[in-house]
Design a protein around this motif. Structure first.
Motif, PDB file in Angstrom:
ATOM      1  N   ASN A   1       0.868  -1.184   0.000  1.00 27.89           N
ATOM      2  CA  ASN A   1       0.000   0.000   0.000  1.00 27.89           C
ATOM      3  C   ASN A   1       0.899   1.227   0.000  1.00 27.89           C
ATOM      4  OD1 ASN A   1      -2.880   1.270   0.959  1.00 27.89           O
ATOM      5  ND2 ASN A   1      -1.193   2.311   1.967  1.00 27.89           N
ATOM      6  N   VAL A   2       0.582   2.196  -0.827  1.00 28.99           N
ATOM      7  CA  VAL A   2       1.334   3.447  -0.819  1.00 28.99           C
ATOM      8  C   VAL A   2       0.382   4.613  -0.587  1.00 28.99           C
ATOM      9  CG1 VAL A   2       3.192   2.600  -2.304  1.00 28.99           C
ATOM     10  CG2 VAL A   2       1.192   3.681  -3.353  1.00 28.99           C
ATOM     11  N   GLY A   3       0.913   5.670   0.018  1.00 25.61           N
ATOM     12  CA  GLY A   3       0.175   6.910   0.190  1.00 25.61           C
ATOM     13  C   GLY A   3       0.755   7.973  -0.718  1.00 25.61           C
ATOM     14  N   TYR A   4      -0.056   8.979  -1.028  1.00 28.81           N
ATOM     15  CA  TYR A   4       0.375  10.040  -1.944  1.00 28.81           C
ATOM     16  C   TYR A   4       0.245  11.404  -1.269  1.00 28.81           C
ATOM     17  CZ  TYR A   4      -0.138   6.383  -5.464  1.00 28.81           C
ATOM     18  OH  TYR A   4      -0.043   5.219  -6.187  1.00 28.81           O
ATOM     19  N   LEU A   5       1.349  12.146  -1.260  1.00 24.30           N
ATOM     20  CA  LEU A   5       1.360  13.530  -0.799  1.00 24.30           C
ATOM     21  C   LEU A   5       1.353  14.418  -2.036  1.00 24.30           C
ATOM     22  CD1 LEU A   5       1.595  15.481   1.650  1.00 24.30           C
ATOM     23  CD2 LEU A   5       4.078  15.416   1.278  1.00 24.30           C
ATOM     24  N   VAL A   6       0.287  15.173  -2.225  1.00 28.35           N
ATOM     25  CA  VAL A   6       0.078  15.964  -3.436  1.00 28.35           C
ATOM     26  C   VAL A   6       0.411  17.427  -3.165  1.00 28.35           C
ATOM     27  CG1 VAL A   6      -1.584  16.650  -5.196  1.00 28.35           C
ATOM     28  CG2 VAL A   6      -1.715  14.363  -4.176  1.00 28.35           C
TER      29      VAL A   6
ATOM     30  N   GLY B   1       2.856  18.730  -1.867  1.00 26.67           N
ATOM     31  CA  GLY B   1       3.429  18.953  -0.541  1.00 26.67           C
ATOM     32  C   GLY B   1       2.419  19.354   0.498  1.00 26.67           C
ATOM     33  N   SER B   2       1.140  19.029   0.255  1.00 28.80           N
ATOM     34  CA  SER B   2       0.076  19.561   1.103  1.00 28.80           C
ATOM     35  C   SER B   2      -0.979  18.536   1.482  1.00 28.80           C
ATOM     36  CB  SER B   2      -0.589  20.737   0.370  1.00 28.80           C
ATOM     37  OG  SER B   2      -1.727  21.189   1.053  1.00 28.80           O
ATOM     38  N   VAL B   3      -1.535  17.820   0.500  1.00 30.16           N
ATOM     39  CA  VAL B   3      -2.673  16.918   0.705  1.00 30.16           C
ATOM     40  C   VAL B   3      -2.176  15.476   0.737  1.00 30.16           C
ATOM     41  CG1 VAL B   3      -4.918  16.177  -0.151  1.00 30.16           C
ATOM     42  CG2 VAL B   3      -4.166  18.550  -0.519  1.00 30.16           C
ATOM     43  N   PHE B   4      -2.476  14.763   1.824  1.00 34.22           N
ATOM     44  CA  PHE B   4      -1.988  13.388   1.951  1.00 34.22           C
ATOM     45  C   PHE B   4      -3.138  12.399   2.000  1.00 34.22           C
ATOM     46  CE2 PHE B   4      -0.048   9.849   4.569  1.00 34.22           C
ATOM     47  CZ  PHE B   4       0.752   9.369   3.536  1.00 34.22           C
ATOM     48  N   HIS B   5      -3.091  11.428   1.068  1.00 30.23           N
ATOM     49  CA  HIS B   5      -4.024  10.298   1.034  1.00 30.23           C
ATOM     50  C   HIS B   5      -3.222   9.048   1.382  1.00 30.23           C
ATOM     51  CE1 HIS B   5      -6.849   7.279  -0.220  1.00 30.23           C
ATOM     52  NE2 HIS B   5      -7.658   8.123  -0.837  1.00 30.23           N
ATOM     53  N   PRO B   6      -3.442   8.445   2.560  1.00 29.63           N
ATOM     54  CA  PRO B   6      -2.610   7.321   2.978  1.00 29.63           C
ATOM     55  C   PRO B   6      -3.050   5.960   2.480  1.00 29.63           C
ATOM     56  CG  PRO B   6      -4.095   7.902   4.742  1.00 29.63           C
ATOM     57  CD  PRO B   6      -4.363   8.884   3.625  1.00 29.63           C
ATOM     58  N   GLY B   7      -4.202   5.889   1.758  1.00 32.47           N
ATOM     59  CA  GLY B   7      -4.719   4.578   1.402  1.00 32.47           C
ATOM     60  C   GLY B   7      -5.153   3.832   2.643  1.00 32.47           C
ATOM     61  N   ASP B   8      -4.853   2.540   2.704  1.00 31.84           N
ATOM     62  CA  ASP B   8      -5.248   1.712   3.849  1.00 31.84           C
ATOM     63  C   ASP B   8      -4.065   1.496   4.789  1.00 31.84           C
ATOM     64  OD1 ASP B   8      -7.840   1.515   3.021  1.00 31.84           O
ATOM     65  OD2 ASP B   8      -7.833  -0.646   2.726  1.00 31.84           O
ATOM     66  N   ALA B   9      -3.580   2.576   5.350  1.00 33.06           N
ATOM     67  CA  ALA B   9      -2.500   2.505   6.326  1.00 33.06           C
ATOM     68  C   ALA B   9      -2.457   3.836   7.060  1.00 33.06           C
ATOM     69  CB  ALA B   9      -1.158   2.237   5.640  1.00 33.06           C
ATOM     70  N   LEU B  10      -1.890   3.818   8.232  1.00 30.27           N
ATOM     71  CA  LEU B  10      -1.709   5.053   8.993  1.00 30.27           C
ATOM     72  C   LEU B  10      -0.252   5.488   8.860  1.00 30.27           C
ATOM     73  CD1 LEU B  10      -3.897   4.229  12.118  1.00 30.27           C
ATOM     74  CD2 LEU B  10      -4.560   5.388   9.997  1.00 30.27           C
ATOM     75  N   THR B  11       0.135   5.752   7.631  1.00 29.42           N
ATOM     76  CA  THR B  11       1.510   6.109   7.297  1.00 29.42           C
ATOM     77  C   THR B  11       1.807   7.542   7.734  1.00 29.42           C
ATOM     78  OG1 THR B  11       1.494   4.619   5.395  1.00 29.42           O
ATOM     79  CG2 THR B  11       3.152   6.379   5.403  1.00 29.42           C
ATOM     80  N   VAL B  12       2.974   7.727   8.302  1.00 31.36           N
ATOM     81  CA  VAL B  12       3.426   9.062   8.702  1.00 31.36           C
ATOM     82  C   VAL B  12       4.531   9.497   7.744  1.00 31.36           C
ATOM     83  CG1 VAL B  12       4.453  10.452  10.540  1.00 31.36           C
ATOM     84  CG2 VAL B  12       2.834   8.622  11.104  1.00 31.36           C
ATOM     85  N   PRO B  13       4.247  10.400   6.814  1.00 23.24           N
ATOM     86  CA  PRO B  13       5.289  10.826   5.877  1.00 23.24           C
ATOM     87  C   PRO B  13       6.329  11.712   6.557  1.00 23.24           C
ATOM     88  CG  PRO B  13       3.286  12.092   5.519  1.00 23.24           C
ATOM     89  CD  PRO B  13       2.960  11.059   6.559  1.00 23.24           C
ATOM     90  N   ASP B  14       7.544  11.735   6.008  1.00 20.63           N
ATOM     91  CA  ASP B  14       8.599  12.577   6.567  1.00 20.63           C
ATOM     92  C   ASP B  14       8.498  13.988   5.979  1.00 20.63           C
ATOM     93  OD1 ASP B  14       9.312  11.961   4.004  1.00 20.63           O
ATOM     94  OD2 ASP B  14      11.350  11.314   4.478  1.00 20.63           O
ATOM     95  N   HIS B  15       7.286  14.541   6.050  1.00 20.29           N
ATOM     96  CA  HIS B  15       7.002  15.854   5.485  1.00 20.29           C
ATOM     97  C   HIS B  15       5.742  16.373   6.179  1.00 20.29           C
ATOM     98  CE1 HIS B  15       5.747  18.943   2.625  1.00 20.29           C
ATOM     99  NE2 HIS B  15       6.909  18.834   2.011  1.00 20.29           N
ATOM    100  N   PRO B  16       5.699  17.645   6.522  1.00 20.49           N
ATOM    101  CA  PRO B  16       4.471  18.168   7.147  1.00 20.49           C
ATOM    102  C   PRO B  16       3.258  17.985   6.231  1.00 20.49           C
ATOM    103  CG  PRO B  16       6.276  19.745   7.332  1.00 20.49           C
ATOM    104  CD  PRO B  16       6.746  18.674   6.393  1.00 20.49           C
ATOM    105  N   VAL B  17       2.122  17.719   6.821  1.00 23.68           N
ATOM    106  CA  VAL B  17       0.869  17.534   6.078  1.00 23.68           C
ATOM    107  C   VAL B  17      -0.082  18.670   6.444  1.00 23.68           C
ATOM    108  CG1 VAL B  17      -1.152  16.062   5.751  1.00 23.68           C
ATOM    109  CG2 VAL B  17       1.132  15.037   5.932  1.00 23.68           C
TER     110      VAL B  17
END
Length: 210
Positions: free
Chosen positions: A119-124, A126-142
């Motif tokens: 499963n991958v999440g997408y940060l669009v 640098g602002s909008v984050f869609h994590p899919g089916d996971a509680l992923t914490v990106p190394d970037h402010p959301v």
């Protein structure tokens, strides 16, 4: 940027006359992907990936492309040579004028006896984050979190702690097709009171500027 909520986990983002659609799966509207210039799919589960909806979008717009992980790409790439792009954690690309970063590798645990899929999440932008089916914490402010509120793999305490950890400026519910109207006020109140951020819910078809 304009954000439009579609049913369940699907959202549409519009900017400068172009449209990006994320996770137009089987629980969302039949036409959810139509009009897309680019499509992102987080993983292979049917409520996030519906081949018919993706095919309809690509056939309607010959310039449109899909960015997704390998398990999805392998199922649709042969029909659309050069238009289906395989991505994974750490990748960055531009799709229809949107800058996208890929974060995460595995679906959340449903049960220890069920093998975990990718499963991958997408940060669009640098602002909008869609994590899919996971509680992923990106190394970037959301700034804007698309928050999966109800699934077989989560519980509300985890959802609240996820919001607290990411500290987004605002959060909008996604992954909510299984949440009954009776339960929605409970989720709204508890996430709103305990999450520590501006928490909102958009009805399918409603939009907001972000």
């Amino acid at each position: 940027m304009k954000l439009t909520k579609k049913s369940h986990a699907c959202v549409r983002l519009e900017k400068d006359g172009r449209t990006l659609v994320l996770d137009p799966g089987g629980f969302t509207e039949e036409d959810a992907a139509l009009g897309a210039d680019a499509l992102l799919v987080t993983h292979e589960h049917a409520d996030h990936f519906d081949e018919g909806r993706l095919r309809a979008a690509l056939e309607a717009n010959p310039a449109a492309g899909i960015w997704t992980l390998r398990s999805v790409a392998e199922r649709i790439s042969a029909a659309f040579p050069g238009r289906v792009h395989t991505v994974g954690h750490g990748d960055a690309f531009t799709a229809a004028g949107f800058d996208v970063q890929v974060h995460g590798e595995l679906h959340a645990v449903i049960h220890p006896d069920i093998p975990r899929i990718t499963n991958v999440g997408y940060l669009v932008d640098g602002s909008v984050f869609h994590p899919g089916d996971a509680l992923t914490v990106p190394d970037h402010p959301v700034d804007t979190l698309l928050l999966p509120v109800m699934a077989p793999w989560n519980k509300i305490s985890e959802v609240i702690d996820y919001v607290r950890e990411l500290k987004p400026r605002r959060a909008y519910d996604i992954h909510d097709a299984l949440l009954t109207d009776l339960a929605r006020p409970i989720y709204d109140r508890q996430i709103g009171e305990l999450g520590g951020t501006d928490h909102s819910r958009l009805a399918p078809g409603n939009s907001t500027e972000i």
